[in-house]
Structures are given as C-alpha cells and as structure tokens.
Design an enzyme around this catalytic site. Structure first.
Site, PDB file in Angstrom:
ATOM      1  N   LYS A  86      -1.708  -2.351  -1.332  1.00 25.47           N
ATOM      2  CA  LYS A  86      -0.615  -2.715  -0.453  1.00 25.47           C
ATOM      3  C   LYS A  86      -1.126  -3.652   0.636  1.00 25.47           C
ATOM      4  O   LYS A  86      -2.331  -3.622   0.895  1.00 25.47           O
ATOM      5  CB  LYS A  86       0.032  -1.470   0.137  1.00 25.47           C
ATOM      6  CG  LYS A  86      -0.947  -0.593   0.937  1.00 25.47           C
ATOM      7  CD  LYS A  86      -0.252   0.297   1.889  1.00 25.47           C
ATOM      8  CE  LYS A  86       0.002  -0.330   3.214  1.00 25.47           C
ATOM      9  NZ  LYS A  86      -1.175  -0.484   4.094  1.00 25.47           N
ATOM     10  N   HIS A 114       3.747   3.520   3.389  1.00 28.19           N
ATOM     11  CA  HIS A 114       3.471   4.957   3.502  1.00 28.19           C
ATOM     12  C   HIS A 114       4.685   5.767   3.973  1.00 28.19           C
ATOM     13  O   HIS A 114       5.037   6.784   3.391  1.00 28.19           O
ATOM     14  CB  HIS A 114       2.330   5.213   4.481  1.00 28.19           C
ATOM     15  CG  HIS A 114       1.066   4.470   4.148  1.00 28.19           C
ATOM     16  ND1 HIS A 114       0.656   4.264   2.860  1.00 28.19           N
ATOM     17  CD2 HIS A 114       0.127   3.879   4.932  1.00 28.19           C
ATOM     18  CE1 HIS A 114      -0.497   3.587   2.866  1.00 28.19           C
ATOM     19  NE2 HIS A 114      -0.824   3.334   4.106  1.00 28.19           N
ATOM     20  N   LYS A 119      -0.914   2.328  16.321  1.00 29.57           N
ATOM     21  CA  LYS A 119      -2.369   2.258  16.483  1.00 29.57           C
ATOM     22  C   LYS A 119      -2.700   2.456  17.957  1.00 29.57           C
ATOM     23  O   LYS A 119      -1.852   2.232  18.824  1.00 29.57           O
ATOM     24  CB  LYS A 119      -2.877   0.868  16.079  1.00 29.57           C
ATOM     25  CG  LYS A 119      -2.558   0.486  14.656  1.00 29.57           C
ATOM     26  CD  LYS A 119      -3.726   0.762  13.751  1.00 29.57           C
ATOM     27  CE  LYS A 119      -3.432   0.325  12.344  1.00 29.57           C
ATOM     28  NZ  LYS A 119      -3.881   1.256  11.341  1.00 29.57           N
TER      29      LYS A 119
HETATM   30  C1  BG6 Z   1      -3.670   1.863   5.487  1.00 27.91           C
HETATM   31  C2  BG6 Z   1      -3.255   0.941   6.594  1.00 27.91           C
HETATM   32  O1  BG6 Z   1      -2.872   1.644   4.358  1.00 27.91           O
HETATM   33  O2  BG6 Z   1      -3.536   3.211   5.913  1.00 27.91           O
HETATM   34  C3  BG6 Z   1      -4.099   1.203   7.833  1.00 27.91           C
HETATM   35  O3  BG6 Z   1      -3.416  -0.408   6.185  1.00 27.91           O
HETATM   36  C4  BG6 Z   1      -4.050   2.670   8.204  1.00 27.91           C
HETATM   37  O4  BG6 Z   1      -3.662   0.403   8.910  1.00 27.91           O
HETATM   38  C5  BG6 Z   1      -4.360   3.558   7.009  1.00 27.91           C
HETATM   39  O5  BG6 Z   1      -5.017   2.891   9.217  1.00 27.91           O
HETATM   40  C6  BG6 Z   1      -4.111   5.026   7.344  1.00 27.91           C
HETATM   41  O6  BG6 Z   1      -4.496   5.804   6.247  1.00 27.91           O
HETATM   42  P1  BG6 Z   1      -5.149   7.251   6.438  1.00 27.91           P
HETATM   43  O7  BG6 Z   1      -5.354   7.746   5.049  1.00 27.91           O
HETATM   44  O8  BG6 Z   1      -6.415   7.030   7.181  1.00 27.91           O
HETATM   45  O9  BG6 Z   1      -4.128   8.051   7.201  1.00 27.91           O
END
Ligand code: BG6
Length: 460
Positions: free
Chosen positions: A145, A237, A320
């Site tokens: 993605k 997500h 973030k």
């Molecule tokens: C990624 C995003 O798909 O998912 C990131 O591009 C994000 O920006 C990350 O930090 C978060 O994933 P997880 O598994 O660490 O919660």
C-alpha cells in the site's frame, strides 16, 4: 510448506524489506515453514544481500546466525532500474540460474515494496521478459500500500495490472489484515452467539477506531509528504478494520465470501465530517516541503448506509507524533434503562479489541460493588499472550504464508480498493483547514470542539 518458491523483493533496500519482510522470512525459515526457497533482492543502487541482511538482523530479537546464513546462501542481489526494460533480461537470467542452483520450481512471488509510481513499469516489464509467464495462479504479484494515489490512479493501476495478470495472482497488501486480532474480528463476531444479535443500530451507540502513534514520520518524509494520513492510514488500515466490524455475515468466513461482504460496506461508506492536523515540526522533517499542508492527523465521522447501521456513527482517529501508541477498536453499546434506585451505571458496555501491544479482547460490563447496591464497570479481559504465549506470528509472516498458499482472504480486492478511494475522494479534493498540534500531544486543540459538535466522547 511443501511449495518451492522464489521470493523476489523489488525495492529491497527500503525500510519495509529490512524491518518486516526479511524478518518474516527469517521466522518462516526458523519454523521450517519455508524450506525450499531463494530470495532475490532487487533495487537501483549498488548493494549486496549480505549487507541488507546485516541491517535486517537488528529487527529480530535474539536471532540465530545459522538461519541467517541459510537465507544468505540462498539469496542474491540484482541491481535494476525499474524503468529499464533491457535490465529485466539480465534480471531474468539471474533469477533462472539461482532457481537452477537450488532446484526450484520457478514459482515466483514478486513483492513490489517500491514507491507506487514504479508499479506499472515493473508489471509491464515482468510480463514482457516473460518472467511473469502465467501458469495456474503463478507468478504472484504483491503490491504494498498505498495502491494508487486517488480513485483515478487506482483505477488506472488496476486496469494495467489486470490486463496482464489475473486477479487470482494479485495480492494487495494491507498488513493490518495479517494481524492476529484483526483476523480474529470475524471469528469473534460469527462464532459467538452473544455478539451477533446485538451487532446493529438498535444496540450499538457508536464504533471508535483509533490508531495513534508516538512515532513521527522518521525517514519517510518524501513519501509521507506526498501521501499524508488520509491515504497512508485511513483509506487502507482504518477502512479495512471498519469493514470487518460492519460487514454482514458471510456464508463462510473465508476467501471471496468475506471479500464480497466487505465490498458491500465500502460501497455504502459515507464520510460526513473530517478534522485534519499536522504536528508542529513536520515541515522541518527531511524530505518534507517547507510549506507543506500534508495532514499527519485525522479524525473522521463516517456512516455506513446499510439497514444494519443506519444512524450509527463510526468515529475514526489516527495520527503521528501523538502522546501514545495504540491501535484499538471500541464498540460502545447503548444505555440500558436504569433500574437502580440510587446511582445509575456510570457508563454503558464496551467491547474493546486491542490490536497492538497487549493484543486481546475485553468486554466491559457493570457489576455490583461489594456491600453496596451500586455497580461499576469491570473488564473481562482476554490477552493473547497470557493464554498463548508471546510468539504469535507477525502480520507479514502470516501474509507471506497466505500468498504462497494462494489464500487471498486477507488481501484487498480490486473493486474494494476503488470504493475505498471513492469514499475518501471528496475529502482529498476539499480545501479544509490543517490544525497544528504539538508533538506528544493528543492532537490539535480543535479536536475538542469537533468532538463536541459530533457528540463523541472518545474512549481512552
Ligand atoms: C503503515 C503506515 O502501513 O502502517 C505507517 O505506512 C504506519 O505510517 C504503520 O506507521 C503502522 O503499522 P503498525 O503495524 O506499526 O501499527
């Protein structure tokens, strides 16, 4: 796994390959789920697999050198400019010779861990040099993605890919779908009698999906400044999580049955309100434009216009550089009429699904305080690690297993991705204020007013 496969990582020098993909391969080899294999790392710079593996090691706790040696022996690095069609011929030869050396079947998985703008050139070139010669459902192509930048680019990308390969060969990754607790959502809903009758507008007041991160954008400035939070987290997500909560019961909890039901949710998504923010030092991050208006925080109010969910708001929040890292879904049930003469329950029931750190499921119910005729909320708390130990597979590990096995259940289908972009499209085009917020805070101050207006008391 008896399949013999060649795993080809396009963009192997990137963060994803080192942090997630090679550690996932390490884990599969350790568990002997991957025995007969080769890894080919492809990228534009001068590099070597031994140095890339060396960097990857730090992302595996207490790793065993013998396993890394085995991966190293079965790996090769190939330098390739993704646009250079001549280069693919050399790449093809390198691939064949490695497969011969290890007597592999030639079943190839091309993992496109590159910037999305390289996807069309890679796909066309692979087809042209017949590296992607179709045989049954092989080769398989995996797309990281974000799949596209907006609705029209996603459509164009789907069109290009599907003119050369079949949807059965395409795996659009959303790694959240490989997380244990995410995979558990449908099982929880549809294998327990107690949830489904209550899973609708008559009993649920709202659904909150919160993916907060303390991390800043780190070294991904250039990518992130172009895409921002709506494309990076919400379109992918968060919408995927929402669909698993909102979908109707599938005939079976597998494959296309689930993907069909999720599609119905995406078709009926109605994004009503959005608040955007940007953390204060974002513009001075490397790779970010000094006058950037890219959002790093978003809160959304979304409806799913189906009879089951009419009028129930889904509140989504992600950002973030916030004060906490958490990925949680809260299902807030409606109030019951108060039958206690003195103090009524202070809150309603919640079903809490914890997707990250302390993964598990909790049900919050009101129970009697000893010695009083009053209640307070207590948690019936299931934590995955308490029952099953700390070694649940990482998302990428499960997803690679699924790709090899040809199980597309946890991957995003072409039509779904287009509807997700469509739901977000007006908000990507609209000019809305971007509120600043302090690093380590809960987000922009304006969130309070926005929440009041939308009648949402965020669960913490
Ligand atoms: C990624 C995003 O798909 O998912 C990131 O591009 C994000 O920006 C990350 O930090 C978060 O994933 P997880 O598994 O660490 O919660």
């Amino acid at each position: 796994m008896k399949e013999s496969v060649t795993l080809i990582i396009m963009g192997v020098t990137g963060d994803l390959a080192k942090r997630k993909l090679l550690p996932a391969i390490y884990s599969l080899v350790t568990k002997k789920k991957l025995k007969n294999f080769a890894v080919i790392g492809v990228s534009r710079s001068e590099n070597s697999m031994s140095s890339i593996i060396g960097e990857s090691k730090k992302f595996v706790k207490g790793s065993n050198q013998k396993v890394w040696n085995k991966i190293g022996k079965r790996s090769e690095y190939i330098k390739l400019n993704f646009e250079d069609s001549e280069g693919y011929k050399v790449f093809g030869k390198g691939c064949l010779s490695l497969e011969k050396r290890f007597r592999l079947s030639g079943k190839r998985i091309f993992y496109l861990a590159t910037l999305p703008e390289h996807f069309p050139a890679i796909v066309k070139n692979l087809k042209e040099v017949e590296m992607g010669k179709n045989k049954e459902d092989w080769p398989k192509l995996v797309f990281e993605k974000p799949f596209g930048y907006d609705l029209s680019s996603a459509r164009k990308l789907n069109k290009t890919i599907l003119s050369l390969f079949k949807e059965r060969q395409i795996y659009r990754i959303d790694h959240y779908l490989g997380k244990e607790l995410v995979a558990n959502i449908s099982l929880l809903r549809f294998t327990n009698r107690i949830f489904e009758p209550l899973w609708c507008k008559d009993h649920i007041e709202n659904v909150q999906i919160i993916l907060n991160e303390e991390l800043t954008i780190g070294s991904r400035g250039e990518f992130y400044d172009k895409y921002g939070v709506l494309r990076d987290m919400v379109q992918s997500h968060i919408f995927q999580l929402l669909s698993l909560i909102a979908m109707e019961s599938p005939e079976k909890i597998e494959g296309e049955f689930v993907r069909d039901k999720k599609l119905e949710v995406f078709k009926n998504l109605n994004v009503k309100d959005v608040l955007l923010g940007q953390y204060e030092s974002f513009k001075s991050e490397s790779g970010v434009a000094a006058n950037s208006t890219t959002p790093t925080f978003a809160a959304l109010k979304v409806f799913v216009d189906t009879p089951r969910w009419k009028g129930v708001p889904f509140f989504l929040k992600t950002g973030k550089a916030l004060n906490e890292t958490k990925a949680v879904i809260y299902i807030k049930f409606k109030e019951v009429s108060c039958l206690l003469s003195k103090t009524c329950p202070s809150d309603t029931n919640y079903l809490i699904i914890n997707l990250r750190t302390n993964e598990g499921v909790a049900l919050e119910v009101n129970t009697k305080i000893p010695g009083k005729n009053e209640v307070e909320p207590v948690k019936l708390d299931f934590r995955i690690k308490n029952k099953y130990g700390p070694n649940t597979p990482e998302a990428y590990e499960s997803l690679i297993e699924d790709i090899i096995a040809g199980n597309q259940y946890a991957f995003v289908r072409n039509d779904s991705i287009e509807y997700c972009w469509q739901a977000l499209e007006p908000w990507l085009k609209k000019k809305i204020s971007i509120h600043r917020y302090k690093k380590g805070s809960k987000g922009p101050k304006e969130l309070n007013k926005w929440s009041e207006k939308n009648k949402i008391g965020w669960r913490s």
